[in-house]
Design an enzyme around this catalytic site. Structure first.
Site, mmCIF file in Angstrom:
data_model
loop_
_atom_site.group_PDB
_atom_site.id
_atom_site.type_symbol
_atom_site.label_atom_id
_atom_site.label_comp_id
_atom_site.label_asym_id
_atom_site.label_seq_id
_atom_site.Cartn_x
_atom_site.Cartn_y
_atom_site.Cartn_z
ATOM 1 N N GLU A 21 0.833 -1.208 0.000
ATOM 2 C CA GLU A 21 0.000 0.000 0.000
ATOM 3 C C GLU A 21 0.871 1.263 0.000
ATOM 4 O O GLU A 21 0.419 2.346 0.365
ATOM 5 C CB GLU A 21 -0.949 0.026 1.214
ATOM 6 C CG GLU A 21 -1.892 -1.167 1.341
ATOM 7 C CD GLU A 21 -2.967 -1.238 0.262
ATOM 8 O OE1 GLU A 21 -2.999 -0.358 -0.612
ATOM 9 O OE2 GLU A 21 -3.751 -2.208 0.294
ATOM 10 N N HIS B 69 -3.151 1.189 8.678
ATOM 11 C CA HIS B 69 -4.200 0.489 7.920
ATOM 12 C C HIS B 69 -4.426 -0.864 8.582
ATOM 13 O O HIS B 69 -3.468 -1.574 8.885
ATOM 14 C CB HIS B 69 -3.760 0.291 6.463
ATOM 15 C CG HIS B 69 -4.599 -0.705 5.717
ATOM 16 N ND1 HIS B 69 -5.961 -0.583 5.580
ATOM 17 C CD2 HIS B 69 -4.267 -1.863 5.083
ATOM 18 C CE1 HIS B 69 -6.424 -1.611 4.891
ATOM 19 N NE2 HIS B 69 -5.419 -2.405 4.578
ATOM 20 N N HIS C 269 -12.996 -3.825 2.748
ATOM 21 C CA HIS C 269 -11.557 -4.127 2.878
ATOM 22 C C HIS C 269 -10.999 -3.776 4.262
ATOM 23 O O HIS C 269 -10.473 -4.634 4.950
ATOM 24 C CB HIS C 269 -10.769 -3.394 1.771
ATOM 25 C CG HIS C 269 -9.286 -3.609 1.846
ATOM 26 N ND1 HIS C 269 -8.455 -3.537 0.764
ATOM 27 C CD2 HIS C 269 -8.456 -3.877 2.888
ATOM 28 C CE1 HIS C 269 -7.203 -3.782 1.125
ATOM 29 N NE2 HIS C 269 -7.183 -3.983 2.413
HETATM 30 P P1 13P Z 1 1.101 -5.633 2.933
HETATM 31 O O1 13P Z 1 1.544 -6.908 3.587
HETATM 32 O O2 13P Z 1 1.745 -5.463 1.565
HETATM 33 O O3 13P Z 1 1.313 -4.431 3.814
HETATM 34 O O4 13P Z 1 -0.460 -5.753 2.616
HETATM 35 C C1 13P Z 1 -1.386 -5.910 3.651
HETATM 36 C C2 13P Z 1 -2.697 -5.275 3.359
HETATM 37 O O5 13P Z 1 -3.507 -5.177 4.257
HETATM 38 C C3 13P Z 1 -2.991 -4.780 1.983
HETATM 39 O O6 13P Z 1 -4.158 -4.013 1.963
HETATM 40 ZN ZN ZN Z 2 -5.508 -4.318 3.648
#
Ligand code: 13P
Ligand code: ZN
Length: 273
Positions: free
Chosen positions: A124, A147, A219
């Site tokens: 991300e 996130h 998501h």
């Molecule tokens: P990453 O492991 O690349 O950070 O991805 C996790 C994720 O939640 C993608 O939305």
């Molecule tokens: Zn995610």
């Protein structure tokens, strides 16, 4: 050498420890299955630049000739594919520290935090950097992005009729007064968009100009804060409201929610009216 300078900086260490603490909470909440979620922190201001010999590291160019107004900025980020539960136990092995090239057209790894391999930043990255770019201009005290896949909030966005900023916030603010007090702006909302893309980065960034937290339909959530704890708290609070909503529904009732008048009274009394 660089690794020593960066990781032994007391302020950087404190941030890494806070990232680890919050990563543990994300895992305990059940919001961090497999590699779910990512965290980034802009540490440019807290590094003592005089001590930091920035090498001309080999630059990894951003895709599609993307350029960010972040030249010289340094970020701690979770590595792509890393688990929050591993970050909690062993933070240094699960982060990377990157420096944006002066041209803004790519980044280099500032140190090899993991002994055996170089971790690549979260998938991300476009969203994290687009938001950091905006925050630097509009609200530089907010240096943290989190996130996570907050289950209760994601479940809300599966309900037809709930897929808008207005509908989501009406429910969430009606479930608990603290949500009105501490997240008076409510959540921003981004309709389902492919993760990791420039498009989701732009849509999220726009929403975070006016909200501390943004919902990614079906998501997860993306939150900003001055500290990792502050970003976590906002998600935690909103998630509590979503839980109250679902507990009520499971008990067989459609929850009443606070009335418009009660919400207005809270806003008035807490200076947000
Ligand atoms: P990453 O492991 O690349 O950070 O991805 C996790 C994720 O939640 C993608 O939305
Ligand atoms: Zn995610």
């Amino acid at each position: 050498m660089l690794k020593e300078i960066v990781l032994k900086n007391r302020n950087v260490r404190e941030i890494i420890l806070e990232m680890a603490e919050i990563a543990g909470y994300l895992w305990e909440r059940g919001w961090a299955e497999q590699n779910a979620g990512n965290i980034s922190v802009n540490i440019t201001d807290i590094l003592n630049r005089e001590n930091l010999q920035i090498p001309d590291g080999s630059m990894v160019p951003f895709p599609e000739k993307k350029k960010y107004a972040l030249g010289g900025n340094v970020f701690i980020m979770t590595g792509t594919g890393t688990r929050m539960r591993d970050l909690a136990r062993n933070p240094e092995e699960n982060i990377c520290i990157i420096r944006i090239d002066n041209s803004g057209k790519g980044y280099s790894h500032l140190c090899r935090c993991r002994e055996t391999s170089i971790l690549q930043p979260t998938s991300e990255l476009p969203t994290h950097l687009t938001i950091h770019e905006m925050l630097l201009k509009k609200d530089p005290a907010r240096k943290i992005l989190v996130h996570t896949h907050a289950t209760e909030l994601i479940a809300l966005t599966q309900i037809p009729g709930m897929q808008s900023e207005k509908a989501l916030n009406r429910v969430l603010q009606g479930m608990h007064p603290e949500t009105v007090i501490f997240v008076p702006e409510g959540m921003g909302f981004v309709p389902y968009t492919l993760p990791g893309t420039a498009k989701i980065a732009q849509l999220t960034c726009k929403q975070l100009e006016t909200h501390p937290v943004v919902m990614w339909e079906k998501h997860g959530v993306f939150a900003t804060g001055k500290t990792v704890s502050e970003a976590f708290d906002a998600i935690d609070l909103l998630s509590k409201s979503a839980q109250i909503y679902f507990y009520s529904r499971q008990a067989g009732i459609e929850p009443e929610g606070l009335t418009e008048e009660q919400i207005a009274e809270i806003r008035k009394n807490y200076g947000k009216g």
